[in-house]
Design a protein around this motif. Structure first.
Motif, PDB file in Angstrom:
ATOM      1  N   ALA A 157       0.829  -1.206   0.000  1.00  0.00           N
ATOM      2  CA  ALA A 157       0.000   0.000   0.000  1.00  0.00           C
ATOM      3  C   ALA A 157       0.865   1.259   0.000  1.00  0.00           C
ATOM      4  O   ALA A 157       0.576   2.230  -0.710  1.00  0.00           O
ATOM      5  CB  ALA A 157      -0.929  -0.009   1.211  1.00  0.00           C
ATOM      6  N   ILE A 158       1.957   1.229   0.770  1.00  0.00           N
ATOM      7  CA  ILE A 158       2.861   2.387   0.804  1.00  0.00           C
ATOM      8  C   ILE A 158       3.487   2.609  -0.568  1.00  0.00           C
ATOM      9  O   ILE A 158       3.509   3.731  -1.092  1.00  0.00           O
ATOM     10  CB  ILE A 158       3.958   2.173   1.860  1.00  0.00           C
ATOM     11  CG1 ILE A 158       3.370   2.046   3.252  1.00  0.00           C
ATOM     12  CG2 ILE A 158       4.955   3.328   1.827  1.00  0.00           C
ATOM     13  CD1 ILE A 158       4.370   1.596   4.295  1.00  0.00           C
ATOM     14  N   ALA A 159       4.018   1.552  -1.167  1.00  0.00           N
ATOM     15  CA  ALA A 159       4.702   1.687  -2.450  1.00  0.00           C
ATOM     16  C   ALA A 159       3.733   2.094  -3.552  1.00  0.00           C
ATOM     17  O   ALA A 159       4.057   2.938  -4.396  1.00  0.00           O
ATOM     18  CB  ALA A 159       5.380   0.367  -2.806  1.00  0.00           C
ATOM     19  N   PHE A 160       2.536   1.508  -3.560  1.00  0.00           N
ATOM     20  CA  PHE A 160       1.562   1.819  -4.601  1.00  0.00           C
ATOM     21  C   PHE A 160       1.118   3.266  -4.511  1.00  0.00           C
ATOM     22  O   PHE A 160       1.044   3.978  -5.515  1.00  0.00           O
ATOM     23  CB  PHE A 160       0.358   0.887  -4.475  1.00  0.00           C
ATOM     24  CG  PHE A 160      -0.769   1.241  -5.405  1.00  0.00           C
ATOM     25  CD1 PHE A 160      -0.705   0.917  -6.754  1.00  0.00           C
ATOM     26  CD2 PHE A 160      -1.898   1.898  -4.937  1.00  0.00           C
ATOM     27  CE1 PHE A 160      -1.741   1.253  -7.612  1.00  0.00           C
ATOM     28  CE2 PHE A 160      -2.934   2.234  -5.790  1.00  0.00           C
ATOM     29  CZ  PHE A 160      -2.860   1.906  -7.133  1.00  0.00           C
ATOM     30  N   THR A 161       0.827   3.731  -3.291  1.00  0.00           N
ATOM     31  CA  THR A 161       0.385   5.110  -3.122  1.00  0.00           C
ATOM     32  C   THR A 161       1.493   6.079  -3.481  1.00  0.00           C
ATOM     33  O   THR A 161       1.261   7.116  -4.094  1.00  0.00           O
ATOM     34  CB  THR A 161      -0.081   5.344  -1.675  1.00  0.00           C
ATOM     35  OG1 THR A 161      -1.066   4.375  -1.346  1.00  0.00           O
ATOM     36  CG2 THR A 161      -0.662   6.724  -1.513  1.00  0.00           C
ATOM     37  N   GLY A 162       2.736   5.738  -3.105  1.00  0.00           N
ATOM     38  CA  GLY A 162       3.859   6.613  -3.454  1.00  0.00           C
ATOM     39  C   GLY A 162       4.047   6.713  -4.951  1.00  0.00           C
ATOM     40  O   GLY A 162       4.315   7.790  -5.498  1.00  0.00           O
ATOM     41  N   ARG A 163       3.890   5.594  -5.664  1.00  0.00           N
ATOM     42  CA  ARG A 163       4.032   5.622  -7.115  1.00  0.00           C
ATOM     43  C   ARG A 163       2.911   6.413  -7.757  1.00  0.00           C
ATOM     44  O   ARG A 163       3.096   7.134  -8.721  1.00  0.00           O
ATOM     45  CB  ARG A 163       4.035   4.194  -7.651  1.00  0.00           C
ATOM     46  CG  ARG A 163       4.241   4.086  -9.149  1.00  0.00           C
ATOM     47  CD  ARG A 163       4.278   2.626  -9.560  1.00  0.00           C
ATOM     48  NE  ARG A 163       5.353   1.917  -8.877  1.00  0.00           N
ATOM     49  CZ  ARG A 163       5.553   0.608  -8.995  1.00  0.00           C
ATOM     50  NH1 ARG A 163       4.735  -0.124  -9.752  1.00  0.00           N
ATOM     51  NH2 ARG A 163       6.546   0.026  -8.359  1.00  0.00           N
ATOM     52  N   ARG A 164       1.699   6.287  -7.170  1.00  0.00           N
ATOM     53  CA  ARG A 164       0.547   6.972  -7.739  1.00  0.00           C
ATOM     54  C   ARG A 164       0.644   8.482  -7.566  1.00  0.00           C
ATOM     55  O   ARG A 164       0.201   9.247  -8.410  1.00  0.00           O
ATOM     56  CB  ARG A 164      -0.725   6.449  -7.058  1.00  0.00           C
ATOM     57  CG  ARG A 164      -2.013   6.986  -7.650  1.00  0.00           C
ATOM     58  CD  ARG A 164      -3.197   6.400  -6.893  1.00  0.00           C
ATOM     59  NE  ARG A 164      -3.135   6.784  -5.481  1.00  0.00           N
ATOM     60  CZ  ARG A 164      -3.934   6.264  -4.557  1.00  0.00           C
ATOM     61  NH1 ARG A 164      -4.786   5.313  -4.876  1.00  0.00           N
ATOM     62  NH2 ARG A 164      -3.840   6.663  -3.305  1.00  0.00           N
ATOM     63  N   THR A 165       1.253   8.933  -6.451  1.00  0.00           N
ATOM     64  CA  THR A 165       1.324  10.364  -6.179  1.00  0.00           C
ATOM     65  C   THR A 165       2.610  11.001  -6.676  1.00  0.00           C
ATOM     66  O   THR A 165       2.762  12.204  -6.584  1.00  0.00           O
ATOM     67  CB  THR A 165       1.217  10.618  -4.664  1.00  0.00           C
ATOM     68  OG1 THR A 165       2.253   9.876  -4.002  1.00  0.00           O
ATOM     69  CG2 THR A 165      -0.132  10.160  -4.142  1.00  0.00           C
ATOM     70  N   THR A 166       3.578  10.202  -7.189  1.00  0.00           N
ATOM     71  CA  THR A 166       4.823  10.769  -7.681  1.00  0.00           C
ATOM     72  C   THR A 166       4.593  11.385  -9.055  1.00  0.00           C
ATOM     73  O   THR A 166       4.021  10.745  -9.935  1.00  0.00           O
ATOM     74  CB  THR A 166       5.901   9.683  -7.796  1.00  0.00           C
ATOM     75  OG1 THR A 166       6.088   9.117  -6.517  1.00  0.00           O
ATOM     76  CG2 THR A 166       7.207  10.272  -8.302  1.00  0.00           C
ATOM     77  N   PRO A 167       5.012  12.642  -9.316  1.00  0.00           N
ATOM     78  CA  PRO A 167       4.814  13.247 -10.622  1.00  0.00           C
ATOM     79  C   PRO A 167       5.626  12.529 -11.691  1.00  0.00           C
ATOM     80  O   PRO A 167       6.633  11.900 -11.420  1.00  0.00           O
ATOM     81  CB  PRO A 167       5.296  14.699 -10.427  1.00  0.00           C
ATOM     82  CG  PRO A 167       6.162  14.656  -9.218  1.00  0.00           C
ATOM     83  CD  PRO A 167       5.647  13.563  -8.364  1.00  0.00           C
ATOM     84  N   ALA A 168       5.162  12.644 -12.961  1.00  0.00           N
ATOM     85  CA  ALA A 168       5.815  11.937 -14.065  1.00  0.00           C
ATOM     86  C   ALA A 168       7.221  12.442 -14.290  1.00  0.00           C
ATOM     87  O   ALA A 168       8.108  11.697 -14.673  1.00  0.00           O
ATOM     88  CB  ALA A 168       4.987  12.093 -15.333  1.00  0.00           C
ATOM     89  N   HIS A 169       7.464  13.723 -14.088  1.00  0.00           N
ATOM     90  CA  HIS A 169       8.794  14.310 -14.265  1.00  0.00           C
ATOM     91  C   HIS A 169       9.206  14.951 -12.948  1.00  0.00           C
ATOM     92  O   HIS A 169       8.871  16.100 -12.686  1.00  0.00           O
ATOM     93  CB  HIS A 169       8.784  15.355 -15.392  1.00  0.00           C
ATOM     94  CG  HIS A 169       8.334  14.772 -16.706  1.00  0.00           C
ATOM     95  ND1 HIS A 169       9.124  13.964 -17.484  1.00  0.00           N
ATOM     96  CD2 HIS A 169       7.128  14.862 -17.342  1.00  0.00           C
ATOM     97  CE1 HIS A 169       8.455  13.596 -18.579  1.00  0.00           C
ATOM     98  NE2 HIS A 169       7.239  14.119 -18.505  1.00  0.00           N
ATOM     99  N   PRO A 170       9.899  14.202 -12.083  1.00  0.00           N
ATOM    100  CA  PRO A 170      10.203  14.723 -10.746  1.00  0.00           C
ATOM    101  C   PRO A 170      11.119  15.933 -10.774  1.00  0.00           C
ATOM    102  O   PRO A 170      11.144  16.711  -9.848  1.00  0.00           O
ATOM    103  CB  PRO A 170      10.873  13.538 -10.047  1.00  0.00           C
ATOM    104  CG  PRO A 170      11.330  12.634 -11.133  1.00  0.00           C
ATOM    105  CD  PRO A 170      10.396  12.830 -12.267  1.00  0.00           C
TER     106      PRO A 170
END
Length: 343
Positions: free
Chosen positions: A313-326
């Motif tokens: 859940a932590i990894a999935f949410t982090g990936r979902r909220t990370t912008p495409a171009h950090p």
């Protein structure tokens, strides 16, 4: 003239906040009192696994007397004392009554639960005829000399639960996401496991067995709690931390059975406790520290599920909220300023 600043629409009035505090604090106190006091005041054997060994003719009367305590014991039959000892060492039963020509002989395992060992001793001794000699008792798997009553072991559950909840809450509230959050949870859990083994095993002598195995169990228990709390936060937001703390501290700790045994707790508290990290962690720690890993599969699976699901859940949410171009800073549109004009 200066622009007009809009007032927030969702500001909670002070009177409602006062009322919320006055209602929520007594409610939490009542829940805590129920969760801790109810199991403690209703402790009694409920389908407690107990062995009966010896020739059928001699063992049958023992079995009948034990069965008279309706619902108290789950009787397992063994051919002789050697088979009963093996069953106790493998955590199949908490103890066994062996029928001998001289009378009953009780086998216990205080390392599995000093409370149960004492309860069995009293129950078997009370059934002996008044003129009979005292029932001999052999502690097959004793507790460590430094923790004869098991108080130190039972007291270790709450600190692990609090450490896990604190780790999960800190990771969530500090804004860590994705791989960094996973690394923080696992790193904190490993360090707590090492520190816990150094204290409980090396210094206090509460634990026995392999040092590294004990450290691993402690680390896995904290990881299951921390990942569960952080995972609930990732899915539900801040209320997830409160839900995690409720499940782990207010339910998991008193329902763990660490101070006695799950079969001594009122139903369904004992069963629920074994599906929560504190109960599964204490059962796994007993198996690893005192029984060479016997009976470790089920609690290890429960802890692993909590850890894996929480970290996912932590990894999935982090990936979902990370912008495409950090590397690209987000563009914030400035809100139009409204000013008061006069004609």
């Amino acid at each position: 003239m200066s622009p007009v600043t809009p007032t927030p629409h969702h500001t909670v009035p002070a009177s409602r906040r006062v009322l919320a505090v006055m209602v929520l604090v007594p409610l939490l106190a009542a829940l805590a009192l129920w969760a801790f006091a109810w199991p403690a005041t209703r402790m009694a054997p409920r389908d407690l696994p107990l062995g009966v060994a010896g020739p059928a003719a001699a063992a049958a009367p023992l079995e009948q007397r034990l069965a008279s305590h309706e619902g108290a014991f789950e009787i397992h039959r063994y051919a002789d004392e050697a088979a009963a000892r093996t069953a106790v060492q493998n955590r199949e039963v908490y103890g066994a009554v062996v029928a001998t020509p001289q009378g009953p002989h009780l086998l216990t395992a205080s390392a599995a639960s000093p409370v149960v060992a004492q309860l069995l001793t009293q129950a078997i001794s009370s059934q002996a005829p008044p003129a009979a000699r005292a029932v001999p008792v052999t502690d097959v798997v004793p507790t460590p000399a430094a923790d004869v009553r098991g108080a130190g072991f039972g007291a270790s559950v709450l600190p692990l639960a609090l450490a896990g909840v604190a780790a999960g809450a800190l990771v969530s509230l500090s804004g860590l996401r994705g791989g960094r959050a996973v690394t923080a949870v696992l790193g904190a859990s490993v360090l707590v496991g090492l520190a816990g083994a150094a204290l409980a095993h090396s210094w206090l002598g509460v634990l026995a067995g392999n040092w590294w195995a004990a450290a691993g169990v402690l680390a896995l228990t904290v990881a299951a709690v921390a990942a569960g709390v952080a995972g609930l936060h990732a899915l539900l937001g801040k209320p997830g931390i409160g839900l995690g703390a409720f499940l782990i501290v207010l339910l998991g700790n008193p329902f763990s059975g660490a101070a006695g045994a799950p079969q001594l707790l009122p139903e369904p508290a004992g069963l629920v406790g074994q599906w929560l990290p504190p109960g599964a962690g204490s059962s796994l720690l007993r198996s690893v520290a005192f029984f060479d890993g016997a009976g470790a599969a089920a609690p290890a699976l429960v802890l692993s599920l909590w850890a894996v699901l929480g970290l996912t859940a932590i990894a999935f949410t982090g990936r979902r909220t990370t912008p495409a171009h950090p590397d690209q800073a987000p563009v914030r549109a400035s809100a139009p300023t409204s000013a008061v004009t006069y004609s």
